[in-house]
Design a protein around this motif. Structure first.
Motif, PDB file in Angstrom:
ATOM      1  N   VAL A  52       2.971   6.119  -2.820  1.00 49.92           N
ATOM      2  CA  VAL A  52       4.347   6.992  -3.137  1.00 49.92           C
ATOM      3  C   VAL A  52       3.838   7.114  -4.866  1.00 49.92           C
ATOM      4  N   ILE A  53       4.089   6.451  -5.532  1.00 46.19           N
ATOM      5  CA  ILE A  53       3.119   6.060  -6.814  1.00 46.19           C
ATOM      6  C   ILE A  53       2.350   7.066  -7.447  1.00 46.19           C
ATOM      7  N   ASN A  54       0.843   7.172  -6.652  1.00 54.07           N
ATOM      8  CA  ASN A  54      -0.460   7.807  -6.806  1.00 54.07           C
ATOM      9  C   ASN A  54       0.138   9.428  -6.395  1.00 54.07           C
ATOM     10  N   LEU A  55       1.260   9.390  -5.796  1.00 58.10           N
ATOM     11  CA  LEU A  55       0.956  11.344  -4.676  1.00 58.10           C
ATOM     12  C   LEU A  55       1.837  11.106  -6.534  1.00 58.10           C
ATOM     13  N   LEU A  56       2.902  10.856  -6.768  1.00 57.61           N
ATOM     14  CA  LEU A  56       4.133  11.502  -7.990  1.00 57.61           C
ATOM     15  C   LEU A  56       3.320  11.860  -8.956  1.00 57.61           C
ATOM     16  N   TYR A  57       2.379  10.680  -8.751  1.00 54.62           N
ATOM     17  CA  TYR A  57       1.463  10.607 -10.692  1.00 54.62           C
ATOM     18  C   TYR A  57       0.680  12.325 -10.311  1.00 54.62           C
ATOM     19  N   THR A  58       0.428  12.115  -9.241  1.00 53.39           N
ATOM     20  CA  THR A  58      -1.105  13.003  -8.945  1.00 53.39           C
ATOM     21  C   THR A  58       0.189  14.135  -8.862  1.00 53.39           C
ATOM     22  N   VAL A  59       0.851  14.632  -8.840  1.00 53.38           N
ATOM     23  CA  VAL A  59       1.393  15.995  -8.733  1.00 53.38           C
ATOM     24  C   VAL A  59       1.962  16.607  -9.886  1.00 53.38           C
TER      25      VAL A  59
ATOM     26  N   GLN B  65      -8.273  17.471   5.361  1.00 56.06           N
ATOM     27  CA  GLN B  65      -7.621  15.920   5.913  1.00 56.06           C
ATOM     28  C   GLN B  65      -6.274  15.098   5.163  1.00 56.06           C
ATOM     29  N   LEU B  66      -6.777  15.665   3.219  1.00 54.02           N
ATOM     30  CA  LEU B  66      -5.576  15.411   2.677  1.00 54.02           C
ATOM     31  C   LEU B  66      -3.703  16.221   3.176  1.00 54.02           C
ATOM     32  N   SER B  67      -4.575  17.633   3.292  1.00 49.03           N
ATOM     33  CA  SER B  67      -3.328  18.691   3.941  1.00 49.03           C
ATOM     34  C   SER B  67      -2.696  17.503   5.017  1.00 49.03           C
ATOM     35  N   ASN B  68      -3.691  18.036   5.968  1.00 44.09           N
ATOM     36  CA  ASN B  68      -3.005  17.116   7.113  1.00 44.09           C
ATOM     37  C   ASN B  68      -2.136  15.334   7.176  1.00 44.09           C
ATOM     38  N   LEU B  69      -2.550  14.950   5.759  1.00 39.62           N
ATOM     39  CA  LEU B  69      -1.756  13.834   6.015  1.00 39.62           C
ATOM     40  C   LEU B  69      -0.792  13.616   4.907  1.00 39.62           C
ATOM     41  N   LEU B  70      -0.638  14.687   4.115  1.00 38.88           N
ATOM     42  CA  LEU B  70       0.657  15.460   3.650  1.00 38.88           C
ATOM     43  C   LEU B  70       1.837  15.819   4.490  1.00 38.88           C
ATOM     44  N   ASP B  71       1.163  16.359   4.896  1.00 43.16           N
ATOM     45  CA  ASP B  71       1.764  16.997   6.830  1.00 43.16           C
ATOM     46  C   ASP B  71       2.401  16.169   7.127  1.00 43.16           C
ATOM     47  N   LYS B  72       2.320  15.097   8.177  1.00 47.10           N
ATOM     48  CA  LYS B  72       2.247  14.076   8.495  1.00 47.10           C
ATOM     49  C   LYS B  72       3.261  13.227   7.675  1.00 47.10           C
ATOM     50  N   SER B  73       2.859  12.639   6.689  1.00 46.34           N
ATOM     51  CA  SER B  73       3.933  12.053   5.797  1.00 46.34           C
ATOM     52  C   SER B  73       5.563  13.062   5.670  1.00 46.34           C
ATOM     53  N   ARG B  74       5.593  14.050   5.630  1.00 46.17           N
ATOM     54  CA  ARG B  74       7.142  14.519   5.774  1.00 46.17           C
ATOM     55  C   ARG B  74       7.128  15.019   7.278  1.00 46.17           C
ATOM     56  N   GLY B  75       6.557  14.425   7.933  1.00 45.42           N
ATOM     57  CA  GLY B  75       7.661  14.607   9.862  1.00 45.42           C
ATOM     58  C   GLY B  75       7.710  15.698  10.346  1.00 45.42           C
TER      59      GLY B  75
ATOM     60  N   ALA C  54       0.706  -1.243   0.016  1.00 46.26           N
ATOM     61  CA  ALA C  54       0.272   0.125   0.025  1.00 46.26           C
ATOM     62  C   ALA C  54       0.620   1.132  -0.003  1.00 46.26           C
ATOM     63  N   HIS C  55       1.695   0.967   0.754  1.00 46.29           N
ATOM     64  CA  HIS C  55       2.908   2.197   0.738  1.00 46.29           C
ATOM     65  C   HIS C  55       3.452   3.024  -0.672  1.00 46.29           C
ATOM     66  N   GLN C  56       4.422   1.797  -1.419  1.00 46.94           N
ATOM     67  CA  GLN C  56       4.291   1.628  -3.118  1.00 46.94           C
ATOM     68  C   GLN C  56       3.343   2.705  -3.373  1.00 46.94           C
ATOM     69  N   LYS C  57       2.213   1.995  -3.507  1.00 45.75           N
ATOM     70  CA  LYS C  57       0.920   2.336  -4.057  1.00 45.75           C
ATOM     71  C   LYS C  57       1.038   4.346  -3.708  1.00 45.75           C
TER      72      LYS C  57
END
Length: 148
Positions: free
Chosen positions: A20-27, A138-148, A15-18
């Motif tokens: 990351v790939i989804n995030l890169l594609y979306t960016v 929620q998405l913004s909070n998750l992205l903030d969390k993912s960057r630590g 799920a983590h690889q998916k």
């Protein structure tokens, strides 16, 4: 559309690889949408980023070094971008009185007007993700969390 369909790949290691790939594609997808919008104003997304930074400082000036530290794309050649914005008469660049190696940058009236015009299209950019306000937060909070 699901990432599996977009890139025609059904299997991911986990799920983590998916994600990351989804995030890169979306960016990349988002960058394409931004480029298309800003092209109609004869600027690039990086130039728009500089104009937004300057608008946040307006009417005060800001140094090129400080602009670079606030850029979304930290690899941008800020000096070259500033030169192009000067040639479009949307910013002015003056030697800093306290540090001759630095320059102070300000928006011009034409730059403010350009930003006002772009602001009319801002809702198109804001709603590009088709998320509710709660989902966007929620998405913004998750992205903030993912960057630590």
């Amino acid at each position: 559309m699901k990432i599996e369909d977009e890139i025609k790949q059904k299997k991911f290691l986990n799920a983590h690889q998916k994600a990351v790939i989804n995030l890169l594609y979306t960016v990349n997808w988002l960058q394409g949408k931004h480029q298309h919008l800003f092209k109609s104003f004869n600027i690039t997304p990086q130039q728009f980023n500089i104009l937004r930074i300057l608008k946040g400082q307006h009417p005060n000036s800001i140094s090129a070094t400080e602009i670079k530290s606030r850029m979304l794309d930290r690899n941008s050649d800020v000096s070259r971008l500033l030169d192009r914005l000067v040639s479009k008469n949307v910013i002015v660049r003056k030697a800093c009185p306290t540090d001759k190696r630095a320059s102070d940058v300000n928006l011009t009236d034409a730059g403010l007007e350009l930003l006002r015009t772009i602001d009319k299209k801002q809702s198109e950019l804001d709603n590009i993700l088709s998320l509710s306000d709660e989902e966007a937060l929620q998405l913004s909070n998750l992205l903030d969390k993912s960057r630590g």
